[in-house]
Design an enzyme around this catalytic site. Structure first.
Site, PDB file in Angstrom:
ATOM      1  N   GLY A 250     135.498 121.141 -39.032  1.00  0.00           N
ATOM      2  CA  GLY A 250     134.849 120.644 -37.820  1.00  0.00           C
ATOM      3  C   GLY A 250     135.544 121.148 -36.570  1.00  0.00           C
ATOM      4  O   GLY A 250     136.133 122.241 -36.545  1.00  0.00           O
ATOM      5  N   SER A 251     135.522 120.342 -35.530  1.00  0.00           N
ATOM      6  CA  SER A 251     135.990 120.793 -34.212  1.00  0.00           C
ATOM      7  C   SER A 251     137.487 121.037 -34.137  1.00  0.00           C
ATOM      8  O   SER A 251     137.964 121.643 -33.173  1.00  0.00           O
ATOM      9  CB  SER A 251     135.576 119.780 -33.139  1.00  0.00           C
ATOM     10  OG  SER A 251     134.170 119.775 -32.984  1.00  0.00           O
ATOM     11  N   THR A 252     138.264 120.564 -35.136  1.00  0.00           N
ATOM     12  CA  THR A 252     139.697 120.886 -35.123  1.00  0.00           C
ATOM     13  C   THR A 252     139.925 122.382 -35.312  1.00  0.00           C
ATOM     14  O   THR A 252     141.039 122.873 -35.102  1.00  0.00           O
ATOM     15  CB  THR A 252     140.440 120.123 -36.240  1.00  0.00           C
ATOM     16  OG1 THR A 252     139.818 120.401 -37.498  1.00  0.00           O
ATOM     17  CG2 THR A 252     140.394 118.626 -35.981  1.00  0.00           C
TER      18      THR A 252
END
Length: 675
Positions: free
Chosen positions: A278-280
């Site tokens: 995801g956004s990490t």
């Protein structure tokens, strides 16, 4: 008489012929049969080596415990004996009766039982029932790092975790004792017993810190319970060395009672399971674009008011924005913005950067079952796949790989090999093997790493998605993530299945630790900044405190210009304020290698570093030196240096710093302390 004499001569001839036949034609076979019937060889396994944390706290040890056996041929009344044994054993009556009435010469009744049960059975003094001593593996810290340690079976063979992957190192050798059996089946030794200690296994010292591991497990457990999640994972890594300081899984399990758990509970999911990050994942995309000189932190992008169509698909942002610069895209976690940043370098360059950070391949950590993750080659990326990959969907990785990749950004662009084995020592305590920090490759330049760190620091500032991870006095660089999971039944993204995560490091200007936290399928809310960031904060505060990391002076911290009203015009003020040739020491940390006093010449200054105040004063008194103390906690430096010639009565200056909040009252820790 002639007839009788003839019969006797014939009989004697038959006997002599038979003797000759047995001694010659069948002599070798009969000798072998006799040896099998009377000779007995006992093969025993040596004592298994211990597993310790980096401070010497025992995590897995071998203890001697009693085991109950029986020789059924010596049991005259099996039913009566079964009734006598029943109150002291965990078996039922029918099972005991079957064992006692067995045709075998030797049968185990209960292996590795309790001392109380063994003593009670010994007091019964039942003929044919005996007690012997066996080695049993014991895990003093119970559930702590259970999946990391694994467990052994009743015969001492490692089955899971490090007990399995390092089995040959820990198990040591085996030895054989030769003997003879008498008519009652008892073994008589025919030679002296060997020196058992010669066969003992080696002990392993891990890079784990059980204090950080404890906080990580407890914080994860609290979050999982609060959000009714399926599970949680946390990885703590030393930025500069790649040492893993904590590997926490929730739910955990107790290796002392591994049979009470399922095989799924035994798995070290931080290493064996893969997730879409995801956004990490966005900081890696930004770093790749900055390294390629295609963007800067001031570069502005139109984020399309939070909606962008790609063919039949629509990319959405969680909040609507228009013009954002690169740093602000990171701060508000814009999917559209990071996709446009990725477009500046193209698919091939992004793929190469992803692989350079270590994704799509095993890290080589010393545990079994590590998965490489999956990164499709760029020629298989459709445009919507390209967009998805830029914000961490459409590829998989393990929590450990994410942590190692982020550590490369924190470590001025250098990717270190993760490691969990610190050293191996033999039974005498001598080092057999010692691991060293291993540089895999330089991924990005120090300038790119610093700029990415600055952009990530905005995530924990007001207006960012990770404010719950902010720590007073320190600049925290981080990134939130909220990744949708694929339902294994429908093979489609499920709107009710999410992984909320937070990954980051501190202090952002000169990082010490990288921490990755993932909460699997939380209920109610699934945003990483809500479910995972508080866990990160708890663990990071503990780690910084234990290492004695002091806050930087305000002028040495990243500076942010909050006075500009122009959108996208926030300025990086301090990225270049510290010259590359100036060594910044933002922390106070103890040296990894201390000098052994036995190696110092007589009449020289001893090594006080790492000692508590009380221990330092005692050592100074023994050497008849006058200590001058500055600070409290543990000694971090001294003057004169260790080994400097000193006369009795001279003054030695000691500088101390706290290792924990309670260090003012600290005493020398017990070797078995689990704190």
């Amino acid at each position: 008489m002639t007839i009788v004499l003839g019969v006797m001569v014939c009989a004697l001839s038959v006997v002599l012929g038979r003797v000759y036949y047995l001694q010659t034609a069948r002599g070798e076979n009969l000798t072998e049969m006799a040896s099998k019937q009377t000779a007995r060889s006992i093969k025993l396994q040596a004592k298994r080596g211990s597993i310790l944390d980096r401070r010497g706290v025992e995590m897995a040890v071998t203890v001697e415990v009693p085991s109950i056996f029986v020789r059924p041929r010596e049991i005259e009344n099996p039913r009566q004996v079964a009734r006598q044994l029943l109150p002291h054993m965990s078996r039922d009556f029918e099972w005991l009766l079957k064992k006692l009435d067995s045709k075998s010469a030797f049968v185990w009744l209960e292996r590795q039982t309790t001392p109380a049960s063994a003593e009670a059975i010994r007091a019964l003094d039942i003929k044919g029932v005996g007690i012997t001593t066996e080695s049993k593996r014991y895990y003093p810290l119970q559930e702590r790092a259970g999946q990391v340690l694994g467990f052994v079976n009743v015969d001492g063979k490692g089955l899971e975790g490090l007990e399995s992957s390092m089995n040959s190192t820990l198990a040591g050798g085996s030895f054989q004792i030769d003997g003879m059996r008498d008519s009652r089946g008892r073994t008589l030794l025919m030679s002296d017993l060997p020196e058992f200690s010669k066969f003992e296994g080696n002990s392993i010292t891990l890079t784990l810190d059980t204090r950080i591991q404890r906080v990580a497990e407890q914080s994860l457990k609290n979050a999982v319970e609060k959000f009714e999640a399926k599970g949680g994972y946390a990885v703590v890594m030393d930025v500069q060395t790649g040492e893993v300081l904590a590997l926490a899984n929730t739910p955990s399990f107790d290796p002392n009672h591994f049979g009470e758990y399922t095989s799924g509970d035994w798995r070290l999911r931080s290493v064996t399971d893969t997730f879409e990050p995801g956004s990490t994942f966005k900081p890696f995309v930004l770093a790749a674009a900055l390294e390629a000189k295609k963007v800067s932190l001031h570069s502005q992008f139109d984020t399309e008011n939070g909606r962008l169509r790609i063919g039949r698909h629509t990319i959405r942002d969680s909040s609507r924005h228009e013009i954002l610069n690169s740093a602000e895209i990171m701060q508000v976690s814009s999917n559209i913005g990071i996709y446009k940043i990725a477009q500046t370098i193209g698919k091939k360059a992004l793929y190469d950067a992803i692989r350079a950070f270590g994704f799509g391949g095993r890290s080589g950590i010393e545990v079994r079952g590590e998965q490489p993750g999956l990164v499709w080659p760029p020629d298989r990326w459709a445009e919507v796949s390209f967009a998805n990959i830029s914000f961490g969907q459409g590829l998989t990785t393990t929590p450990l790989q994410m942590t190692a990749g982020m550590a490369a950004i924190a470590n001025r662009g250098m990717l270190m090999k993760p490691r969990i084995i610190k050293e191996i020592r033999d039974k005498n305590g001598d080092i057999v093997e010692k691991s060293q920090p291993t540089l895999v490759r330089r991924v990005v330049s120090p300038e790119t790493a610093r700029e990415t760190s600055w952009a990530m620091s905005m995530v924990t500032r007001e207006g960012g998605t990770g404010t719950n991870a902010a720590i007073e006095g320190y600049t925290v660089a981080g990134k939130t993530g909220t990744a949708q999971k694929v339902n294994p039944e429908t093979r489609r993204y499920d709107p009710h299945m999410w992984v909320g995560s937070f990954i980051g490091f501190a202090p952002a200007e000169a990082p010490e630790f990288v921490i990755n936290v993932m909460i699997d399928e939380p209920k109610g809310t699934h945003y990483g900044g809500v479910v995972a960031a508080p866990v990160f904060k708890d663990i990071m505060r503990t780690a910084l405190s234990l290492r004695g990391v002091m806050p930087l002076a305000d002028e040495d911290r990243f500076q942010f210009n909050d006075e500009s009203d122009e959108p996208g015009a926030e300025e990086v003020v301090l990225l270049g304020s510290v010259a590359d040739d100036v060594l910044v020491l933002p922390t106070v940390r103890l040296p990894d290698e201390l000098i052994d006093d036995e190696d110092l010449a007589e009449g020289s200054a001893p090594d006080f570093r790492g000692l508590t105040l009380r221990a330092a004063l005692q050592r100074a008194n023994e050497r008849e030196l006058l200590p001058s103390v500055d600070g409290w906690g543990r000694v971090i430096s001294q003057s004169p240096a260790p080994g400097t010639p000193m006369e009795p009565g001279e003054v030695i200056a000691l500088v101390l710093s706290p290792a924990t909040r309670d260090a003012l009252f600290s005493v020398e820790p017990s070797p078995g302390s689990a704190l």
